[in-house]
Design a protein around this motif. Structure first.
Motif, PDB file in Angstrom:
ATOM      1  N   LEU A 209     -17.329  42.006 -22.637  1.00 16.65           N
ATOM      2  CA  LEU A 209     -17.655  42.791 -23.694  1.00 16.65           C
ATOM      3  C   LEU A 209     -18.351  43.843 -23.307  1.00 16.65           C
ATOM      4  O   LEU A 209     -18.399  45.360 -23.667  1.00 16.65           O
ATOM      5  CB  LEU A 209     -18.149  42.215 -25.050  1.00 16.65           C
ATOM      6  N   VAL A 210     -19.531  43.775 -22.583  1.00 13.92           N
ATOM      7  CA  VAL A 210     -20.362  44.711 -22.171  1.00 13.92           C
ATOM      8  C   VAL A 210     -19.845  45.808 -21.437  1.00 13.92           C
ATOM      9  O   VAL A 210     -20.208  47.054 -21.332  1.00 13.92           O
ATOM     10  CB  VAL A 210     -21.621  44.102 -21.276  1.00 13.92           C
ATOM     11  N   SER A 211     -18.765  45.421 -20.652  1.00 16.62           N
ATOM     12  CA  SER A 211     -18.106  46.483 -20.012  1.00 16.62           C
ATOM     13  C   SER A 211     -17.311  47.465 -20.836  1.00 16.62           C
ATOM     14  O   SER A 211     -16.873  48.767 -20.435  1.00 16.62           O
ATOM     15  CB  SER A 211     -17.052  45.859 -18.838  1.00 16.62           C
ATOM     16  N   GLN A 212     -17.118  47.090 -21.949  1.00 19.74           N
ATOM     17  CA  GLN A 212     -16.479  48.096 -22.999  1.00 19.74           C
ATOM     18  C   GLN A 212     -17.483  48.704 -23.646  1.00 19.74           C
ATOM     19  O   GLN A 212     -16.985  50.063 -24.302  1.00 19.74           O
ATOM     20  CB  GLN A 212     -15.466  47.246 -24.168  1.00 19.74           C
ATOM     21  N   LEU A 213     -18.721  48.368 -23.896  1.00 20.20           N
ATOM     22  CA  LEU A 213     -19.586  49.156 -24.703  1.00 20.20           C
ATOM     23  C   LEU A 213     -20.562  49.879 -24.009  1.00 20.20           C
ATOM     24  O   LEU A 213     -21.087  49.531 -22.925  1.00 20.20           O
ATOM     25  CB  LEU A 213     -20.288  47.908 -25.455  1.00 20.20           C
ATOM     26  N   LYS A 214     -20.930  51.061 -24.575  1.00 23.67           N
ATOM     27  CA  LYS A 214     -22.308  51.894 -23.971  1.00 23.67           C
ATOM     28  C   LYS A 214     -23.477  51.253 -24.930  1.00 23.67           C
ATOM     29  O   LYS A 214     -23.707  51.914 -26.014  1.00 23.67           O
ATOM     30  CB  LYS A 214     -22.073  53.386 -24.051  1.00 23.67           C
ATOM     31  N   ASP A 217     -30.231  51.802 -25.606  1.00 23.54           N
ATOM     32  CA  ASP A 217     -31.459  51.047 -24.742  1.00 23.54           C
ATOM     33  C   ASP A 217     -32.066  50.079 -25.583  1.00 23.54           C
ATOM     34  O   ASP A 217     -32.309  48.976 -25.007  1.00 23.54           O
ATOM     35  CB  ASP A 217     -32.567  52.115 -24.724  1.00 23.54           C
ATOM     36  N   TRP A 218     -32.072  50.140 -26.806  1.00 23.63           N
ATOM     37  CA  TRP A 218     -32.575  48.836 -27.647  1.00 23.63           C
ATOM     38  C   TRP A 218     -31.717  47.531 -27.422  1.00 23.63           C
ATOM     39  O   TRP A 218     -32.517  46.383 -27.203  1.00 23.63           O
ATOM     40  CB  TRP A 218     -33.013  49.206 -28.937  1.00 23.63           C
ATOM     41  N   ALA A 219     -30.466  47.735 -27.467  1.00 23.77           N
ATOM     42  CA  ALA A 219     -29.491  46.531 -27.217  1.00 23.77           C
ATOM     43  C   ALA A 219     -29.636  46.121 -25.841  1.00 23.77           C
ATOM     44  O   ALA A 219     -29.673  44.794 -25.752  1.00 23.77           O
ATOM     45  CB  ALA A 219     -28.235  47.033 -27.905  1.00 23.77           C
ATOM     46  N   LYS A 220     -29.723  47.015 -24.963  1.00 22.63           N
ATOM     47  CA  LYS A 220     -29.645  46.441 -23.479  1.00 22.63           C
ATOM     48  C   LYS A 220     -31.118  45.557 -23.256  1.00 22.63           C
ATOM     49  O   LYS A 220     -31.055  44.490 -22.823  1.00 22.63           O
ATOM     50  CB  LYS A 220     -29.840  47.717 -22.566  1.00 22.63           C
ATOM     51  N   LYS A 221     -32.204  46.162 -24.104  1.00 24.91           N
ATOM     52  CA  LYS A 221     -33.172  45.420 -23.464  1.00 24.91           C
ATOM     53  C   LYS A 221     -33.434  43.928 -24.493  1.00 24.91           C
ATOM     54  O   LYS A 221     -33.479  42.994 -23.861  1.00 24.91           O
ATOM     55  CB  LYS A 221     -34.504  46.181 -24.254  1.00 24.91           C
ATOM     56  N   LEU A 222     -32.656  44.128 -25.565  1.00 25.63           N
ATOM     57  CA  LEU A 222     -32.795  42.708 -26.169  1.00 25.63           C
ATOM     58  C   LEU A 222     -31.729  41.789 -25.582  1.00 25.63           C
ATOM     59  O   LEU A 222     -31.915  40.603 -25.642  1.00 25.63           O
ATOM     60  CB  LEU A 222     -32.253  42.889 -27.797  1.00 25.63           C
ATOM     61  N   ARG A 223     -30.556  42.319 -25.109  1.00 24.49           N
ATOM     62  CA  ARG A 223     -29.728  41.449 -24.492  1.00 24.49           C
ATOM     63  C   ARG A 223     -30.037  41.078 -23.286  1.00 24.49           C
ATOM     64  O   ARG A 223     -29.872  39.786 -23.107  1.00 24.49           O
ATOM     65  CB  ARG A 223     -28.667  42.372 -24.150  1.00 24.49           C
ATOM     66  N   ASN A 224     -30.940  41.576 -22.609  1.00 25.05           N
ATOM     67  CA  ASN A 224     -31.617  41.110 -21.278  1.00 25.05           C
ATOM     68  C   ASN A 224     -32.676  39.737 -21.609  1.00 25.05           C
ATOM     69  O   ASN A 224     -32.808  38.948 -20.818  1.00 25.05           O
ATOM     70  CB  ASN A 224     -32.120  42.175 -20.499  1.00 25.05           C
ATOM     71  N   GLU A 225     -33.293  40.210 -22.625  1.00 24.91           N
ATOM     72  CA  GLU A 225     -34.389  39.199 -22.934  1.00 24.91           C
ATOM     73  C   GLU A 225     -33.763  38.043 -23.786  1.00 24.91           C
ATOM     74  O   GLU A 225     -34.310  36.891 -23.484  1.00 24.91           O
ATOM     75  CB  GLU A 225     -35.359  39.774 -23.840  1.00 24.91           C
ATOM     76  N   HIS A 245      -8.996  57.943 -29.046  1.00 28.05           N
ATOM     77  CA  HIS A 245      -9.634  57.346 -28.077  1.00 28.05           C
ATOM     78  C   HIS A 245     -10.045  56.029 -28.423  1.00 28.05           C
ATOM     79  O   HIS A 245     -10.613  56.030 -29.836  1.00 28.05           O
ATOM     80  CB  HIS A 245     -10.916  57.932 -27.458  1.00 28.05           C
ATOM     81  N   GLU A 246     -10.099  54.996 -27.760  1.00 30.46           N
ATOM     82  CA  GLU A 246     -10.794  53.496 -28.254  1.00 30.46           C
ATOM     83  C   GLU A 246     -12.050  53.701 -28.432  1.00 30.46           C
ATOM     84  O   GLU A 246     -12.791  54.129 -27.674  1.00 30.46           O
ATOM     85  CB  GLU A 246     -10.336  52.486 -27.144  1.00 30.46           C
ATOM     86  N   VAL A 247     -12.623  53.269 -29.409  1.00 25.10           N
ATOM     87  CA  VAL A 247     -14.158  53.269 -29.686  1.00 25.10           C
ATOM     88  C   VAL A 247     -14.587  51.957 -30.037  1.00 25.10           C
ATOM     89  O   VAL A 247     -14.078  50.895 -30.511  1.00 25.10           O
ATOM     90  CB  VAL A 247     -14.355  54.011 -30.964  1.00 25.10           C
ATOM     91  N   TRP A 248     -15.929  51.603 -29.197  1.00 26.08           N
ATOM     92  CA  TRP A 248     -16.514  50.186 -29.340  1.00 26.08           C
ATOM     93  C   TRP A 248     -18.017  50.636 -29.806  1.00 26.08           C
ATOM     94  O   TRP A 248     -18.538  51.710 -29.218  1.00 26.08           O
ATOM     95  CB  TRP A 248     -16.686  49.673 -28.107  1.00 26.08           C
ATOM     96  N   GLU A 249     -18.637  50.307 -30.799  1.00 27.34           N
ATOM     97  CA  GLU A 249     -20.038  50.606 -31.224  1.00 27.34           C
ATOM     98  C   GLU A 249     -20.934  49.344 -31.440  1.00 27.34           C
ATOM     99  O   GLU A 249     -20.402  48.172 -31.666  1.00 27.34           O
ATOM    100  CB  GLU A 249     -19.718  51.280 -32.479  1.00 27.34           C
TER     101      GLU A 249
END
Length: 310
Positions: A209-214, A217-225, A245-249
């Motif tokens: 799923l992460v390959s579909q989403l941009k 920063d707050w979500a990246k940090k939380l997912r890493n932790e 266009h396909e949209v992921w949020e």
């Protein structure tokens, strides 16, 4: 005439076909309902030509969209206040745009069409836009509306569970659209299911799923932790977005928590009260009558709450 009827239907199909066409840019695609409106306007133009002007034998679009017929139709609509200028512009803008994009209409000079519509505009487009923006609430004020709605839950007036459910329903509409603005249709038609990934769903962000989403920063940090953290994800396919266009949020946890509370507790209560047979519906938002939200219904809801809380 059958030839004109077939050409109109072909033009509408060309404008609405949800597929790649060699002679049509993707941004020229319109929704079926918009295509139906365009067809209706062309038929109104033809009726005027036959009934009012007495012109017969119109065999194709190039014979229908002429200066005599179009300009006469505009003047006829304006006469005796049959239509306001803005309504005429709304009717004929799509026909005018067709003359500059539809391959079978390329060649003749239709600049007179655009000039005729410009005559109806009392203000320059830029001034119209500025006027519309004057007096509108600023973004921070609109973004606060959801919080003000939710504050009523703890206010002095004791609310029933149904009343609380509608508060959360309305607050979610504002929270979702102020965090990540959506077109009206995406809000009205948003769907969710506990065991299916539809438009809105809560999930952890897998490697796939992460390959579909941009991710912000707050979500990246939380997912890493904490890789198993659950996020509220929005997904719309190409045919559900205006740009195609396909949209992921990813939405904030504040929205996620309210969404979960609404879907697990309050939405089932509202559905059971409105229609016991609709408890398996996947639609997230709906009108107070229990029917699907229409564009007008959603606009009225947003306008009413905006006036109240800004």
């Amino acid at each position: 005439p059958r030839s004109l009827q077939e050409e109109i239907l072909t033009a509408i199909e060309w404008k609405t076909a949800d597929e790649d066409l060699d002679d049509r840019d993707a941004e020229l695609l319109i929704r079926p309902v918009t295509g139906q409106n365009l067809q209706r306007y062309l038929l109104e133009l033809y009726s005027y030509a036959v009934v009012i002007l007495g012109i017969h034998g119109i065999a194709d679009l190039s014979q229908l969209i002429t200066r005599e017929i179009v300009c006469g139709f505009v003047d006829w609509l304006l006469a005796n206040n049959r239509c306001k200028p803005q309504s005429v512009i709304s009717k004929l803008s799509s026909v005018c745009f067709l003359t500059s994009t539809y391959p079978k209409l390329k060649g003749p000079d239709y600049s007179w069409f655009r000039a005729k519509l410009r005559e109806l505009r009392k203000e320059a487009p830029g001034r119209v836009q500025r006027r519309k923006l004057d007096g509108l609430p600023d973004y921070p004020s609109v973004a606060e509306i959801a919080s003000q709605i939710l504050a009523l839950r703890t206010g002095p007036q004791k609310l029933t569970e149904i009343e609380t459910g509608w508060l959360i329903h309305d607050a979610l509409i504002f929270m979702i659209n102020t965090q990540i603005p959506h077109r009206s249709r995406n809000t009205r038609e948003a769907r969710s299911h506990a065991h299916q990934q539809l438009n809105l769903f809560i999930t952890d962000i897998s490697a796939e799923l992460v390959s579909q989403l941009k991710l912000p920063d707050w979500a990246k940090k939380l997912r890493n932790e904490a890789p198993r953290t659950k996020f509220l994800v929005g997904h719309w396919t190409e045919n559900a977005t205006k740009a195609g266009h396909e949209v992921w949020e990813v939405f904030s946890h504040e929205v996620r928590d309210l969404f979960r509370e609404y879907m697990e507790h309050y939405r089932p209560l509202l559905l059971r009260q409105l229609n016991p047979d609709s408890s398996d519906s996947t639609r997230v938002f709906f009108a107070r009558s229990g029917k699907p939200l229409r564009q007008e219904t959603l606009l009225n809801l947003v306008s009413r709450l905006s006036v109240r809380f800004t």
